[in-house]
Design a protein around this motif. Structure first.
Motif, PDB file in Angstrom:
ATOM      1  N   HIS A  69       9.161  -5.510 -69.118  1.00  0.00           N
ATOM      2  CA  HIS A  69       9.613  -4.835 -67.899  1.00  0.00           C
ATOM      3  C   HIS A  69      11.034  -5.328 -67.643  1.00  0.00           C
ATOM      4  O   HIS A  69      11.386  -6.454 -67.999  1.00  0.00           O
ATOM      5  CB  HIS A  69       8.710  -5.174 -66.707  1.00  0.00           C
ATOM      6  N   ASP A  70      11.840  -4.490 -67.017  1.00  0.00           N
ATOM      7  CA  ASP A  70      13.221  -4.887 -66.735  1.00  0.00           C
ATOM      8  C   ASP A  70      13.308  -6.092 -65.804  1.00  0.00           C
ATOM      9  O   ASP A  70      14.332  -6.780 -65.774  1.00  0.00           O
ATOM     10  CB  ASP A  70      13.993  -3.712 -66.114  1.00  0.00           C
ATOM     11  N   ARG A 123      -0.538  -3.718 -71.535  1.00  0.00           N
ATOM     12  CA  ARG A 123       0.104  -2.430 -71.283  1.00  0.00           C
ATOM     13  C   ARG A 123       1.513  -2.480 -71.855  1.00  0.00           C
ATOM     14  O   ARG A 123       2.156  -3.524 -71.826  1.00  0.00           O
ATOM     15  CB  ARG A 123       0.140  -2.152 -69.777  1.00  0.00           C
ATOM     16  N   PRO A 124       2.053  -1.358 -72.386  1.00  0.00           N
ATOM     17  CA  PRO A 124       3.416  -1.404 -72.941  1.00  0.00           C
ATOM     18  C   PRO A 124       4.450  -1.929 -71.952  1.00  0.00           C
ATOM     19  O   PRO A 124       5.366  -2.642 -72.335  1.00  0.00           O
ATOM     20  CB  PRO A 124       3.683   0.059 -73.318  1.00  0.00           C
ATOM     21  N   GLY A 162      -1.284  -4.703 -65.416  1.00  0.00           N
ATOM     22  CA  GLY A 162      -0.750  -4.575 -66.772  1.00  0.00           C
ATOM     23  C   GLY A 162       0.058  -5.773 -67.217  1.00  0.00           C
ATOM     24  O   GLY A 162       0.954  -5.667 -68.052  1.00  0.00           O
ATOM     25  N   HIS A 163      -0.298  -6.977 -66.698  1.00  0.00           N
ATOM     26  CA  HIS A 163       0.479  -8.188 -66.980  1.00  0.00           C
ATOM     27  C   HIS A 163       0.084  -8.865 -68.285  1.00  0.00           C
ATOM     28  O   HIS A 163       0.644  -9.917 -68.623  1.00  0.00           O
ATOM     29  CB  HIS A 163       0.311  -9.186 -65.831  1.00  0.00           C
ATOM     30  N   GLY A 164      -0.879  -8.313 -69.010  1.00  0.00           N
ATOM     31  CA  GLY A 164      -1.289  -8.922 -70.270  1.00  0.00           C
ATOM     32  C   GLY A 164      -1.747 -10.357 -70.062  1.00  0.00           C
ATOM     33  O   GLY A 164      -2.545 -10.651 -69.183  1.00  0.00           O
ATOM     34  N   GLY A 165      -1.212 -11.261 -70.872  1.00  0.00           N
ATOM     35  CA  GLY A 165      -1.556 -12.673 -70.744  1.00  0.00           C
ATOM     36  C   GLY A 165      -0.585 -13.452 -69.882  1.00  0.00           C
ATOM     37  O   GLY A 165      -0.596 -14.685 -69.893  1.00  0.00           O
TER      38      GLY A 165
END
Length: 327
Positions: free
Chosen positions: A59-60, A281-282, A301-304
């Motif tokens: 993410h930016d 998430r991408p 969508g923060h993954g790990g």
């Protein structure tokens, strides 16, 4: 004088993102209600390692969010070490190492105690590495801290099921969606992928420093994180798997790989086994969406890297919420 805020905000989800978001809103004097299918100790967040580091997320605003989160976690570690406040956060030194001739990520070079390692300092099979000090989080204790902080502000976590965003919109003008992989169904969002992770919690044989394997791939990496008289051993990354049962063979493999790095872990007694579903998430989704006359703000969508981004994302959510309800 600022006008009194009367609009109650519904936060769905009681993992680290939901609790941190709710606490940040409550501290801004926004009335908050938290509803989740499961209480915090049953959430995926409770199964996290966890060490600060914005790994494998996009993410930016990742740099901004992770730096803000680091600063809060550093303060919480200070509270625990100096005044004995049970925040669950410690500053721990250790080594991150790679089996390839990698350079450290930019964020690592900014941490206290950063320096490159000589090959002699690295375990067999690793060819590059670096030392630094970073927040390590005992997730059960940390989640308790967040819940207590919320309760001190008059907010409790309700166990309940929100079946749809229509259901949420019927309950509140503003809803914050912190449901992790649950957003796959709730939104729905087909870009979310479940990545199951498993770890072991063992008696600490005297380890004071962490070790973490560095890789650009989301694979079964090795790490061990000392947390007082216990040590967290990891880990696994199983894309597409969403069952919440621990696999004894996977846990045994984790312990074996960690013991190959640190011989003191051979034969260590395992006290607990944890499993959780990372919401991969991408791109992390922090977004305000109009829902008829209502508002939904997504935070998932923060993954790990949920812990590593939590306070920064929560601040952004707070600002969006204040703009919406003060308009």
């Amino acid at each position: 004088m600022k006008p009194e805020i009367r609009s109650e905000v519904l936060v769905i989800g009681a993992g680290v993102s939901g609790l941190t978001t709710a606490l940040t809103l409550a501290r801004a004097k926004v009335p908050v209600r938290v509803v989740a299918d499961r209480q915090p100790k049953q959430s995926t967040s409770c199964a996290a390692g966890a060490i600060w580091g914005p790994y494998l997320v996009s993410h930016d605003h990742i740099k901004q969010w992770s730096e803000e989160s680091y600063n809060v976690l550093y303060e919480l570690a200070e509270r625990q070490s100096r005044w004995g406040e049970p925040t669950g956060v410690r500053m721990v030194a250790g080594i991150e190492a790679s089996r390839a001739p990698d350079l450290p990520p930019d964020w690592a070079t900014q941490l206290d105690g950063f320096r490159m390692c000589s090959v002699a300092e690295l375990p067999d099979g690793f060819v590059s590495g670096w030392r630094y000090t970073s927040p390590v989080v005992d997730m059960p204790m940390y989640l308790d801290y967040l819940v207590t902080a919320l309760e001190d502000l008059g907010c409790t976590v309700e166990t309940g099921h929100v079946a749809s965003l229509d259901d949420a919109a019927a309950q509140a003008t503003v809803t914050v969606n912190c449901t992790g992989f649950g957003a796959h169904r709730l939104v729905p969002d087909d870009e979310l992928t479940p990545v199951r992770g498993q770890l072991a919690v063992a008696e600490n044989p005297g380890l004071k420093e962490f070790f973490a394997e560095y890789s650009e791939e989301a694979d079964d990496l090795i790490y061990f994180l000392p947390q007082g008289d216990r040590v967290v051993l990891g880990g696994s990354a199983e894309p597409g798997e969403r069952e919440m049962d621990c696999n004894p063979d996977t846990i045994a493999g984790i312990v074996r790989r960690c013991a190959e790095i640190e011989p003191r872990l051979r034969g260590v007694r395992v006290l607990d086994r944890r499993v959780g579903i990372r919401p991969s998430r991408p791109v992390v989704r922090v977004e305000h969406v109009r829902f008829g006359e209502r508002h939904v703000i997504h935070n998932y969508g923060h993954g790990g890297a949920g812990v590593s981004l939590s306070w920064g994302c929560a601040s952004e959510i707070r600002d969006i919420v204040l703009d919406v309800i003060m308009a």
